[in-house]
Design an enzyme around this catalytic site. Structure first.
Site, PDB file in Angstrom:
ATOM      1  N   VAL A  40      37.200  33.651  70.610  1.00  0.00           N
ATOM      2  CA  VAL A  40      38.508  32.716  70.709  1.00  0.00           C
ATOM      3  C   VAL A  40      37.989  31.714  71.844  1.00  0.00           C
ATOM      4  CG1 VAL A  40      40.765  32.552  71.659  1.00  0.00           C
ATOM      5  CG2 VAL A  40      40.278  34.472  70.270  1.00  0.00           C
ATOM      6  N   CYS A  41      38.189  30.366  71.413  1.00  0.00           N
ATOM      7  CA  CYS A  41      37.858  29.453  72.541  1.00  0.00           C
ATOM      8  C   CYS A  41      38.949  28.365  72.519  1.00  0.00           C
ATOM      9  CB  CYS A  41      36.512  28.596  72.189  1.00  0.00           C
ATOM     10  SG  CYS A  41      36.947  27.327  70.752  1.00  0.00           S
ATOM     11  N   GLY A  42      38.894  27.379  73.333  1.00  0.00           N
ATOM     12  CA  GLY A  42      40.183  26.467  73.478  1.00  0.00           C
ATOM     13  C   GLY A  42      40.785  25.603  72.326  1.00  0.00           C
TER      14      GLY A  42
END
Length: 101
Positions: free
Chosen positions: A8-10
């Site tokens: 998960v990232c921004g």
């Protein structure tokens, strides 16, 4: 059983896609049965049913809430196996030992 990892990232585009590839490569070399997917932090809740472990940078990991047999691994350098590898292996060996070949 296969341990299912969610990177998960921004935004779910750049960092998480690269992290997905790095985690996949690391777990393959470590002989761990796994799958890896990626998404944006805003989408992770809809992806939780298909994940056992969520891996994200430390500043995003604090925004991720899980229950049951799901785990969050926060890392400083998402692209460095030297950083995420030991943390990820610790969770896998403790909670998903059947996936270690």
């Amino acid at each position: 059983m296969t341990v299912r990892i969610l990177a998960v990232c921004g935004n779910g585009q750049g960092s998480s896609m690269i992290m997905k590839m790095k985690v996949d490569q690391f777990l393959t070399q470590s002989n761990i049965d796994h799958t890896v997917n990626s998404c944006a932090v805003g989408e992770y809740k809809s992806e939780l049913s298909g994940a056992d472990i969520i891996i994200a940078s430390t500043h995003i990991a604090g925004e991720i809430t899980v229950t049951g047999n799901k785990y969050v691994v926060g890392v400083r350098n998402m692209l460095s196996p030297a950083d995420f590898g030991p943390k990820l292996l610790e969770v896998i060996k403790a909670h998903f030992p059947q996936d270690v070949k």
